[in-house]
Write a protein that holds these residues in place. Structure first.
Motif, PDB file in Angstrom:
ATOM      1  N   ASP A   1       1.362 -15.376  -4.070  1.00  0.00           N
ATOM      2  CA  ASP A   1       1.679 -14.966  -2.695  1.00  0.00           C
ATOM      3  C   ASP A   1       2.934 -14.113  -2.628  1.00  0.00           C
ATOM      4  N   ALA A   2       3.897 -14.406  -3.509  1.00  0.00           N
ATOM      5  CA  ALA A   2       5.183 -13.707  -3.472  1.00  0.00           C
ATOM      6  C   ALA A   2       5.199 -12.438  -4.316  1.00  0.00           C
ATOM      7  N   MET A   3       4.148 -12.188  -5.107  1.00  0.00           N
ATOM      8  CA  MET A   3       4.136 -11.039  -6.014  1.00  0.00           C
ATOM      9  C   MET A   3       3.673  -9.777  -5.304  1.00  0.00           C
ATOM     10  N   PRO A   4       4.369  -8.661  -5.525  1.00  0.00           N
ATOM     11  CA  PRO A   4       3.917  -7.390  -4.943  1.00  0.00           C
ATOM     12  C   PRO A   4       2.688  -6.883  -5.669  1.00  0.00           C
ATOM     13  N   PRO A   5       1.891  -6.020  -4.999  1.00  0.00           N
ATOM     14  CA  PRO A   5       0.708  -5.452  -5.682  1.00  0.00           C
ATOM     15  C   PRO A   5       1.115  -4.612  -6.872  1.00  0.00           C
ATOM     16  N   TRP A   6       0.175  -4.479  -7.799  1.00  0.00           N
ATOM     17  CA  TRP A   6       0.411  -3.712  -9.017  1.00  0.00           C
ATOM     18  C   TRP A   6      -0.251  -2.347  -8.926  1.00  0.00           C
ATOM     19  N   GLN A   7      -1.506  -2.315  -8.505  1.00  0.00           N
ATOM     20  CA  GLN A   7      -2.240  -1.066  -8.343  1.00  0.00           C
ATOM     21  C   GLN A   7      -2.683  -0.933  -6.889  1.00  0.00           C
ATOM     22  N   GLY A   8      -2.730   0.294  -6.413  1.00  0.00           N
ATOM     23  CA  GLY A   8      -3.142   0.542  -5.043  1.00  0.00           C
ATOM     24  C   GLY A   8      -4.525   1.150  -4.980  1.00  0.00           C
ATOM     25  N   GLY A   9      -5.219   0.902  -3.861  1.00  0.00           N
ATOM     26  CA  GLY A   9      -6.545   1.474  -3.683  1.00  0.00           C
ATOM     27  C   GLY A   9      -7.365   0.646  -2.732  1.00  0.00           C
ATOM     28  N   GLY A  10      -8.673   0.811  -2.821  1.00  0.00           N
ATOM     29  CA  GLY A  10      -9.562   0.037  -1.979  1.00  0.00           C
ATOM     30  C   GLY A  10      -9.568  -1.426  -2.370  1.00  0.00           C
ATOM     31  N   ALA A  11      -9.966  -2.251  -1.431  1.00  0.00           N
ATOM     32  CA  ALA A  11     -10.193  -3.687  -1.625  1.00  0.00           C
ATOM     33  C   ALA A  11      -8.929  -4.521  -1.647  1.00  0.00           C
ATOM     34  N   MET A  12      -7.767  -3.921  -1.977  1.00  0.00           N
ATOM     35  CA  MET A  12      -6.542  -4.725  -2.059  1.00  0.00           C
ATOM     36  C   MET A  12      -5.683  -4.582  -0.803  1.00  0.00           C
ATOM     37  N   ILE A  13      -6.254  -3.990   0.237  1.00  0.00           N
ATOM     38  CA  ILE A  13      -5.473  -3.711   1.442  1.00  0.00           C
ATOM     39  C   ILE A  13      -5.930  -4.572   2.622  1.00  0.00           C
ATOM     40  N   ASP A  14      -5.062  -4.663   3.612  1.00  0.00           N
ATOM     41  CA  ASP A  14      -5.421  -5.212   4.916  1.00  0.00           C
ATOM     42  C   ASP A  14      -5.689  -4.055   5.863  1.00  0.00           C
ATOM     43  N   ARG A  15      -4.667  -3.191   6.033  1.00  0.00           N
ATOM     44  CA  ARG A  15      -4.828  -2.002   6.866  1.00  0.00           C
ATOM     45  C   ARG A  15      -3.983  -0.876   6.294  1.00  0.00           C
ATOM     46  N   VAL A  16      -4.535   0.346   6.330  1.00  0.00           N
ATOM     47  CA  VAL A  16      -3.839   1.523   5.820  1.00  0.00           C
ATOM     48  C   VAL A  16      -3.682   2.554   6.934  1.00  0.00           C
ATOM     49  N   THR A  17      -2.463   3.012   7.131  1.00  0.00           N
ATOM     50  CA  THR A  17      -2.196   4.213   7.913  1.00  0.00           C
ATOM     51  C   THR A  17      -1.292   5.093   7.069  1.00  0.00           C
TER      52      THR A  17
END
Length: 405
Positions: free
Chosen positions: A244-260
């Motif tokens: 829960d406390a770890m930041p994401p490692w890779q960005g992209g689809g599926a690992m998001i809640d909302r993107v702007t």
């Protein structure tokens, strides 16, 4: 439940046959296990008649595939004794799992002057990611030595630990020596100074019962292809509060809640760490592999493979010019050297005899330096191994010694 004497199931493994139909004596399971037909069938169905993407589709087959994919996560959680499937992150393998922890948790929690403890026998995958963290943060790496019989020295580990130690990362079972770590004792030592502990479980998961609560570690990783499953998938387990406390490692689809374009918010674990289309078919096949192994019983696997390792060590000890490495009690892995014969030459001659071993440094060059060799020959057993494999290996060694004698 079967017993160790009846574990061998060569008929279940289509890869254990040479092109001419004769037996192929596969003694490289520590590198990658052969696959039972049940896993091959599961992978074929997932790639064929059952295939669809997961998580996004509203049509029926996608929903069914999503159920299958998440069922694989629950199965992995049960296999590991995890408290929740939310503690299971699917990755490409243990190498990616360790890199994920290093890049996410490590970069967020390790700073200049902090200490990272590894051991002499670690695989490169459990060395290089932490070297990268140390180089970027100014942390230091401490190396825990081995005992005389080539086990991680827990007394020396205790002496290395300080309040500046942030992480201890160790192999649960050595991929070269087969030596088994007292993982709970190591965890207790790490936690005594407030450090986290990660365990590389690649060699343990295929042959030992796992219980994350009993081990009391913070991170645990293994690769599916060593657990009689497919390549391209592995498991990272971590305590839910840590994820829960770890930041994401890779960005992209599926690992998001909302993107702007102004801001992105991330999904909770484990989805936060599974960017992009996941390894759908691999997860389905890994589920089948876990079912296959679990039905036999991990304790029985350990007893079966350890007994074969003891027998091989006894046979090799009786031969002239053979040096054995590692402890007498090995988790199904035997490394050795023959005086005057390079391991690669031995491996080549054995291949002519339909015997497959591994020859080289086994991605553990610091350990080779410690042993005083550049390479070893390694025979590693699986649940399909039996005394016929040992006999074939010994015949090949005899031929090799006569050639080089």
């Amino acid at each position: 439940m079967t017993d160790a004497a009846t574990l061998t199931r060569k008929a279940d493994f289509p890869g254990l046959v040479a092109p001419d139909g004769s037996p192929w004596h596969y003694l490289d399971t520590a590198a990658s296990a052969q696959k039972p037909q049940a896993v091959v069938d599961a992978m074929n169905r997932a790639l064929g008649s059952d295939y669809a993407t997961v998580h996004r589709g509203v049509y029926g087959r996608s929903a069914q595939m999503t159920l299958g994919y998440e069922a694989a996560r629950r199965r992995a959680a049960d296999f590991m004794g995890a408290r929740s499937e939310n503690e299971i992150v699917f990755v490409r393998g243990a190498t990616e799992a360790i890199n994920l922890v290093a890049a996410s948790w490590g970069m967020a929690n390790i700073g200049e002057g902090d200490r990272i403890v590894l051991s002499t026998l670690e695989h490169h995958s459990n060395i290089v990611p932490w070297q990268m963290v140390a180089e970027r943060t100014g942390a230091q790496i401490d190396v825990c030595p081995l005992t005389e019989d080539h086990r991680i020295d827990l007394g020396a580990l205790e002496a290395l630990l300080t309040p500046r130690t942030k992480l201890v990362s160790l192999a649960h079972v050595s991929n070269v020596l087969g030596s088994v770590l007292d993982a709970r004792a190591a965890a207790d030592l790490a936690h005594s100074v407030g450090a986290k502990i990660m365990l590389d479980g690649c060699q343990a998961a295929p042959r030992m019962a796992l219980d994350m609560a009993a081990l009391d570690c913070d991170f645990y990783a293994f690769s599916g292809h060593k657990l009689y499953g497919p390549t391209g998938i592995g498991v990272l387990w971590a305590r839910e509060d840590i994820l829960d406390a770890m930041p994401p490692w890779q960005g992209g689809g599926a690992m998001i809640d909302r993107v702007t374009f102004e801001n992105t918010t991330y999904a909770p674990p484990p989805q936060r760490f599974e960017a992009g289309t996941p390894m759908i078919t691999e997860a389905i096949a890994l589920h089948a592999a876990i079912d296959y192994v679990d039905a036999l019983g991990p304790d029985q696997l350990f007893a079966h493979e350890s007994a074969l390792a003891r027998q091989l060590r006894d046979e090799l000890r009786s031969l002239n010019s053979v040096t054995l490495f590692g402890p007498e009690e090995s988790a199904g892995i035997v490394s050795f050297a023959i005086e005057g014969v390079h391991p690669h030459d031995l491996g080549t001659i054995l291949d002519e005899e339909n015997v497959a071993i591994r020859a080289g440094h086994h991605c553990a060059q610091p350990l080779m330096d410690h042993l005083g060799v550049t390479a070893t020959a390694r025979a590693s057993f699986g649940l399909y191994s039996d005394e016929t494999d040992i006999a074939a290996l010994l015949r090949g060694i005899d031929r090799t010694q006569r050639i080089f004698g």
